[in-house]
Motif scaffolding. Structure first.
Motif, mmCIF file in Angstrom:
data_model
loop_
_atom_site.group_PDB
_atom_site.id
_atom_site.type_symbol
_atom_site.label_atom_id
_atom_site.label_comp_id
_atom_site.label_asym_id
_atom_site.label_seq_id
_atom_site.Cartn_x
_atom_site.Cartn_y
_atom_site.Cartn_z
ATOM 1 N N MET A 1 0.827 -1.204 0.000
ATOM 2 C CA MET A 1 0.000 0.000 0.000
ATOM 3 C C MET A 1 0.861 1.253 0.000
ATOM 4 N N ALA A 2 0.427 2.241 -0.767
ATOM 5 C CA ALA A 2 1.159 3.505 -0.830
ATOM 6 C C ALA A 2 1.254 4.161 0.545
ATOM 7 N N TYR A 3 0.289 3.863 1.408
ATOM 8 C CA TYR A 3 0.262 4.434 2.761
ATOM 9 C C TYR A 3 1.598 4.257 3.467
ATOM 10 N N TYR A 4 2.248 3.120 3.250
ATOM 11 C CA TYR A 4 3.477 2.802 3.975
ATOM 12 C C TYR A 4 4.719 3.427 3.328
ATOM 13 N N LEU A 5 4.536 4.136 2.222
ATOM 14 C CA LEU A 5 5.655 4.843 1.603
ATOM 15 C C LEU A 5 5.732 6.295 2.069
ATOM 16 N N PHE A 6 4.785 6.677 2.927
ATOM 17 C CA PHE A 6 4.674 8.062 3.364
ATOM 18 C C PHE A 6 4.979 8.185 4.851
ATOM 19 N N PRO A 7 5.434 9.354 5.278
ATOM 20 C CA PRO A 7 5.625 9.586 6.709
ATOM 21 C C PRO A 7 4.283 9.475 7.434
ATOM 22 N N PRO A 8 4.318 9.118 8.711
ATOM 23 C CA PRO A 8 3.063 8.993 9.462
ATOM 24 C C PRO A 8 2.426 10.343 9.763
ATOM 25 N N ASP A 9 1.114 10.342 9.856
ATOM 26 C CA ASP A 9 0.347 11.499 10.338
ATOM 27 C C ASP A 9 0.579 12.767 9.530
ATOM 28 N N GLY A 10 0.844 12.612 8.221
ATOM 29 C CA GLY A 10 0.999 13.782 7.367
ATOM 30 C C GLY A 10 2.246 14.599 7.608
ATOM 31 N N LYS A 11 3.244 14.031 8.263
ATOM 32 C CA LYS A 11 4.472 14.769 8.551
ATOM 33 C C LYS A 11 5.270 14.999 7.271
ATOM 34 N N PRO A 12 6.132 16.034 7.247
ATOM 35 C CA PRO A 12 6.960 16.286 6.063
ATOM 36 C C PRO A 12 7.854 15.091 5.754
ATOM 37 N N ALA A 13 8.064 14.836 4.480
ATOM 38 C CA ALA A 13 8.827 13.655 4.063
ATOM 39 C C ALA A 13 10.324 13.910 4.062
ATOM 40 N N SER A 14 11.066 12.884 4.438
ATOM 41 C CA SER A 14 12.507 12.844 4.210
ATOM 42 C C SER A 14 12.853 11.403 3.880
ATOM 43 N N ILE A 15 13.960 11.201 3.201
ATOM 44 C CA ILE A 15 14.290 9.886 2.658
ATOM 45 C C ILE A 15 14.663 8.908 3.765
ATOM 46 N N ALA A 16 14.150 7.684 3.668
ATOM 47 C CA ALA A 16 14.475 6.647 4.646
ATOM 48 C C ALA A 16 15.984 6.421 4.675
ATOM 49 N N PRO A 17 16.596 6.373 5.852
ATOM 50 C CA PRO A 17 18.051 6.239 5.935
ATOM 51 C C PRO A 17 18.603 5.032 5.185
ATOM 52 N N SER A 18 17.889 3.927 5.190
ATOM 53 C CA SER A 18 18.388 2.721 4.523
ATOM 54 C C SER A 18 18.418 2.867 3.011
ATOM 55 N N LEU A 19 17.711 3.879 2.472
ATOM 56 C CA LEU A 19 17.654 4.064 1.022
ATOM 57 C C LEU A 19 18.448 5.270 0.561
ATOM 58 N N GLY A 20 18.875 6.098 1.501
ATOM 59 C CA GLY A 20 19.557 7.333 1.129
ATOM 60 C C GLY A 20 21.048 7.184 1.107
ATOM 61 N N ARG A 21 21.546 6.348 0.231
ATOM 62 C CA ARG A 21 22.989 6.112 0.165
ATOM 63 C C ARG A 21 23.629 7.035 -0.867
ATOM 64 N N ILE A 22 24.795 7.581 -0.499
ATOM 65 C CA ILE A 22 25.536 8.466 -1.394
ATOM 66 C C ILE A 22 26.557 7.640 -2.167
#
Length: 276
Positions: free
Chosen positions: A1-22
């Protein structure tokens, strides 16, 4: 579900640490972006990571770009009471879900993901199964990946037509046998796929094919004094009475409020649904 790709409770989004690799150069180690260092376990949310401009999810755009998205939608009048049933006795003992959270309906998140992917050109403007580019602006490129939305009611009413149109959109050769899973191998595959969610997909697990449904969920059926079958569209009052009978007054109120809160987003997505 797309629901789980979003921050909870309408909070501003930032990239999940496990996916934000440089990406680093040759001979250097790979590092994660802000806050996700070795030996520390940050709080689940908010992440101490950077956000991507206009990306409402916790998934980087380049990761989203690796997927060919299909959006499966179902009218809230069907999906919400169905999910509510899975969180109440006796089915909750099977599913392991004991609390119904209206936010998990997920229509808002699905619409926002849909609009974001359209805005960056990952999907659209062409729409699968639509003969005209009615959703494209004048002069807009129409050669990208089609918008692909499947409505569950359309699928149940016309499985052959919808699946054939879907296959055409995603580049798969259509075969009517796709609608059958009646061999031992197919049954095992269905059990492996759905068995991890006991109670949620029992109908699918215990079926062997997909045929056009005989009764529309949104219609009520009765027999008159002459023995003739009659049908009529269920009213809001019909639905409320049915939900009160099945889930009590409190449950029916929660279901109705959740349904009404999500109809607008459903109807927005519905306009893009595949036409067969």
């Amino acid at each position: 579900m797309a629901y789980y790709l979003f921050p909870p409770d309408g909070k501003p989004a930032s990239i999940a640490p496990s996916l934000g690799r440089i990406k680093r150069g040759v001979g250097t180690s790979e590092a994660r972006i802000n806050g996700a260092t070795n030996g520390t376990t940050p709080a689940p949310y908010p992440y101490h990571t950077d956000a991507e401009p206009n990306n409402p999810t916790v998934i980087p755009q380049d990761t989203l770009g690796k997927f060919h998205f299909t959006f499966l939608i179902r009218h809230p009048r069907s999906s919400v009471p169905s999910y509510y049933r899975c969180t109440t006795p006796p089915l909750d003992e099977v599913t392991g879900f004991y609390d119904f959270m209206p936010s998990e309906a997920g229509y808002d998140e699905l619409r926002r993901l849909f609009d974001y992917l359209r805005s960056i050109g990952q999907i659209g403007p062409r729409v699968a199964g639509h003969t005209t580019d009615e959703h494209a602006a004048n002069g807009e490129n129409t050669q990208g990946v089609e918008v692909c939305v499947v409505d569950a009611d359309d699928l149940l009413d016309n499985p052959n037509g919808i699946i054939e149109a879907y296959c055409k959109s995603v580049g798969i050769e259509y075969d009517p046998n796709m609608l059958k899973w009646d061999t031992e191998k197919d049954q095992q595959q269905a059990e492996d796929a759905f068995g991890k969610w006991p109670g949620f997909h029992d109908d699918a697990m215990h079926s062997s094919d997909l045929k056009p449904r005989l009764h529309d969920h949104f219609l009520s059926y009765s027999t008159d004094v002459c023995g003739c079958k009659k049908k009529k569209v269920k009213s809001v009052q019909d639905e409320d009475a049915e939900w009160v009978e099945n889930y009590g007054g409190k449950g029916a109120k929660i279901i109705r409020e959740t349904v009404d809160a999500n109809i607008e987003d459903y109807e927005y997505l519905k306009q893009f649904a595949i036409k067969a």
